[in-house]
Write a protein that holds these residues in place. Structure first.
Motif, mmCIF file in Angstrom:
data_model
loop_
_atom_site.group_PDB
_atom_site.id
_atom_site.type_symbol
_atom_site.label_atom_id
_atom_site.label_comp_id
_atom_site.label_asym_id
_atom_site.label_seq_id
_atom_site.Cartn_x
_atom_site.Cartn_y
_atom_site.Cartn_z
ATOM 1 N N ALA A 345 0.891 -1.149 0.032
ATOM 2 C CA ALA A 345 0.044 0.006 0.209
ATOM 3 C C ALA A 345 0.887 1.196 -0.090
ATOM 4 O O ALA A 345 1.975 1.233 0.610
ATOM 5 C CB ALA A 345 -0.912 -0.006 1.286
ATOM 6 N N PRO A 346 0.292 2.087 -0.641
ATOM 7 C CA PRO A 346 1.443 3.329 -0.644
ATOM 8 C C PRO A 346 1.713 3.966 0.738
ATOM 9 O O PRO A 346 2.803 4.646 0.660
ATOM 10 C CB PRO A 346 0.393 4.523 -1.403
ATOM 11 N N PRO A 350 8.322 2.059 0.941
ATOM 12 C CA PRO A 350 9.179 2.974 1.306
ATOM 13 C C PRO A 350 9.799 4.218 0.491
ATOM 14 O O PRO A 350 9.916 5.135 0.930
ATOM 15 C CB PRO A 350 10.583 1.977 1.099
ATOM 16 N N VAL A 351 9.247 4.038 -1.145
ATOM 17 C CA VAL A 351 9.462 4.991 -1.914
ATOM 18 C C VAL A 351 7.807 5.112 -2.658
ATOM 19 O O VAL A 351 7.360 4.052 -2.907
ATOM 20 C CB VAL A 351 10.306 4.836 -2.937
ATOM 21 N N THR A 352 7.271 6.332 -2.825
ATOM 22 C CA THR A 352 5.980 6.417 -3.556
ATOM 23 C C THR A 352 6.271 6.732 -5.017
ATOM 24 O O THR A 352 5.663 6.339 -5.699
ATOM 25 C CB THR A 352 4.897 7.317 -2.961
ATOM 26 N N PRO A 377 8.591 17.374 -2.209
ATOM 27 C CA PRO A 377 7.705 17.740 -0.935
ATOM 28 C C PRO A 377 6.482 17.268 -0.776
ATOM 29 O O PRO A 377 5.878 17.089 0.237
ATOM 30 C CB PRO A 377 7.517 19.370 -1.142
ATOM 31 N N HIS A 378 6.058 16.361 -1.941
ATOM 32 C CA HIS A 378 4.746 15.792 -1.870
ATOM 33 C C HIS A 378 4.730 14.430 -1.546
ATOM 34 O O HIS A 378 3.768 13.681 -1.176
ATOM 35 C CB HIS A 378 3.960 15.970 -3.123
ATOM 36 N N PHE A 379 5.903 13.741 -2.106
ATOM 37 C CA PHE A 379 6.067 12.224 -2.113
ATOM 38 C C PHE A 379 7.226 11.648 -1.558
ATOM 39 O O PHE A 379 8.232 12.648 -1.200
ATOM 40 C CB PHE A 379 5.587 11.532 -3.578
ATOM 41 N N ARG A 380 7.428 10.510 -1.088
ATOM 42 C CA ARG A 380 8.665 9.666 -0.741
ATOM 43 C C ARG A 380 9.343 9.519 -2.175
ATOM 44 O O ARG A 380 9.041 8.545 -2.611
ATOM 45 C CB ARG A 380 8.708 8.731 0.219
ATOM 46 N N THR A 381 10.316 10.038 -2.595
ATOM 47 C CA THR A 381 11.005 9.999 -4.063
ATOM 48 C C THR A 381 12.108 9.206 -3.808
ATOM 49 O O THR A 381 12.802 9.253 -2.647
ATOM 50 C CB THR A 381 11.065 11.401 -4.648
ATOM 51 N N GLN A 382 12.546 8.725 -4.988
ATOM 52 C CA GLN A 382 13.794 8.157 -5.351
ATOM 53 C C GLN A 382 14.277 8.607 -6.878
ATOM 54 O O GLN A 382 13.348 8.463 -7.324
ATOM 55 C CB GLN A 382 13.912 6.683 -4.974
ATOM 56 N N GLY A 400 8.405 -2.339 -4.421
ATOM 57 C CA GLY A 400 6.984 -1.909 -3.969
ATOM 58 C C GLY A 400 6.689 -0.508 -4.336
ATOM 59 O O GLY A 400 5.745 -0.028 -3.678
ATOM 60 N N THR A 401 7.497 0.329 -5.292
ATOM 61 C CA THR A 401 7.083 1.397 -5.581
ATOM 62 C C THR A 401 6.122 1.709 -6.321
ATOM 63 O O THR A 401 5.830 1.275 -7.528
ATOM 64 C CB THR A 401 8.315 2.216 -6.399
ATOM 65 N N PRO A 402 4.902 2.327 -6.008
ATOM 66 C CA PRO A 402 3.510 2.106 -6.641
ATOM 67 C C PRO A 402 3.544 2.950 -8.114
ATOM 68 O O PRO A 402 2.944 2.627 -8.973
ATOM 69 C CB PRO A 402 2.506 2.904 -5.804
#
Ligand code: GAP
Length: 458
Positions: A345-346, A350-352, A377-382, A400-402
């Motif tokens: 689930a988002p 770990p990364v969205t 600023p909005h998401f857990r990015t990579q 698991g990155t959606p």
């Protein structure tokens, strides 16, 4: 939903070995101090594991503290006055019966021995009579290394709430019912340590002590069983992998009047992920007797002093993380090749959103960096720019990155990027101006549907 006879569990796709290997290969969990050969039952969380742990904790804290009017949080000391553990019963009761083998010197839990045979060397007739072995880890506090400085590393976070009951109740002006919550490390000298992070000597607990009037404590016990199940559904764990099981009288802890476990169908069978215990007035009475301080609640409506009863949902972060990895793991065939995907689930992934510039290129780089700074600023990015785009999609699927955002050479001209979805693998072109909203909409669509508390039967 919780009756396993009515709904047989589907097998998890992954076995423990697959998950242990993925966790190490992809930076979730490493054997602790691996360069020194590791350390039994100790693990170090890597960059992705630590993000996931934070997500679990934050989701728990939001639902148990921040979104409620009747629960507040604390952080108590890990090493505290040893009298706490005398009063709580841990010094006398927190023991396992152990046998020792005179041939190989191995120690084993007596209830794990079959046919009187040593599990390590296989000898019979070499095992001692069972002896009580206390599971608390201890240390010496202060400059003098003698028993006067003996202190314990807490084996549960719960006692921090009991010893602070009065401080919290009076400073926060609380009326019954109210809860005190805490997240933090606990330590136990576990003898049987296997199954990866399921049982370790150092682990993290999320516990809440809900103080209520004795007359309503059974109702609150039922309420918390439902509410806690609901939270697990909100993490996306499949309901058929969860069940609620009431403890038999001979299983109950020394403090408990009734306990129900939320169990998970692990690859080796059903196992506890959370205990929801009715602790009665055991702890406040014990601390009152041992400290000499009256720990009661004055009810202004009835003008009576009551010793509140306690309902305690107690969960382990590490076991939840293991459950999420096992439950989310899937293998599929795509164009004749195996695809491994974690359908997390988002809220826990770990990364969205991963940002993937099509190639490492000076012309593309500023645009891709701009996209990253808009999304950060909005998401857990990579940021991921190594190897072919296909391999990068697979790598993000495996952790698991959606959603992935691909920045290509057309982006420089049309100011649009491609969103690629993990589950459907669909790709859509979206203008950068509407990218945050488009990503948010897709993540919201992936959030698990959570039943209303009244729809959950326990
Ligand atoms: N205060 C009550 C209490 O500590 P518990 O059932 O012993 O109850 C609660 O622990 C939760 O803590 C368990 O359901 C489990 O998730 C986690 N836990 C307990 N011992 C653990 C261990 N050795 N390793 C990892 N997690 C553990």
């Amino acid at each position: 939903m919780t009756d396993d006879a009515a709904q047989p569990p589907s097998e998890m796709t992954a076995d423990l070995e697959t998950i242990t290997s993925l966790a190490k290969r992809r930076g979730f969990i490493f054997p602790s101090a691996e360069i020194y050969g590791g350390f039994a039952a100790a693990y170090d969380y890597g960059p992705l594991g630590v993000e996931m742990k934070r997500n679990i904790r934050e989701s728990w804290w939001r639902s148990m503290v921040q979104e409620r009017d009747d629960v507040v949080g604390i952080e108590a000391a890990i090493i505290t006055n040893p009298n706490v553990w005398v009063a709580s019963g841990h010094v006398s009761e927190f023991t396992d019966p152990l046998v020792e083998c005179s041939s190989c010197q191995g120690r084993f839990r007596a209830d794990h021995i079959e046919d009187g045979r040593c599990p390590t060397c296989g000898n019979t007739g070499t095992l001692s009579q069972p002896r009580r072995f206390n599971m608390m880890l201890s240390t010496i506090v202060g400059p003098v290394a003698d028993e006067s400085g003996r202190a314990f590393l807490r084996p549960e976070t719960a006692q921090g709430m009991f010893v602070n009951f009065e401080n919290v109740q009076t400073t926060m002006r609380r009326r019954l019912p109210f809860g005190i919550a805490q997240v933090g490390k606990s330590f136990r000298n576990e003898i049987t340590v296997k199954q990866f992070i399921f049982r370790t000597r150092e682990f993290e607990q999320m516990e809440m002590e809900f103080f209520c009037h004795p007359d309503s404590s059974l109702e609150w016990h039922t309420y918390w069983k439902k509410e806690r199940l609901r939270w697990y559904y909100s993490l996306g764990i499949r309901p058929q992998h969860l069940r609620l099981r009431d403890h038999r009288a001979d299983e109950l802890s020394h403090y408990s009047k009734a306990t129900s476990d939320i169990e998970v169908h692990f690859p080796w069978g059903w196992g506890e992920m959370e205990g929801i215990a009715h602790r009665g007035d055991f702890d406040l009475t014990q601390h009152s007797n041992h400290s000499g301080k009256r720990l009661t609640y004055f009810d202004p409506d009835t003008n009576e002093h009551v010793v509140p009863h306690v309902v305690e949902p107690a969960a382990g972060v590490d076991r939840i993380l293991l459950t999420l990895l096992l439950d989310a793991y899937a293998e599929e065939e795509v164009k004749g090749e195996k695809r491994v995907v974690l359908r997390l689930a988002p809220s826990v992934a770990p990364v969205t959103v991963a940002i993937l510039p099509l190639s490492r290129n000076e012309k593309l780089d500023p645009t891709a960096r701009r996209v990253h700074s808009i999304l950060r600023p909005h998401f857990r990015t990579q940021w991921d720019d190594a190897q072919s785009i296909g391999r990068r999609y697979r790598r993000q699927d495996e952790v698991g990155t959606p959603l992935c955002v691909t920045v290509d050479f057309e982006t420089i001209d049309d100011d649009a990027v491609t969103i690629r979805e993990r589950d459907s693998m669909e790709q859509t072109r979206v203008p950068i101006s509407g990218l945050v909203a488009a990503l948010r909409e897709r993540l919201d669509a992936l959030a698990p549907v959570v039943p209303d508390i009244d729809e959950i039967s326990v």
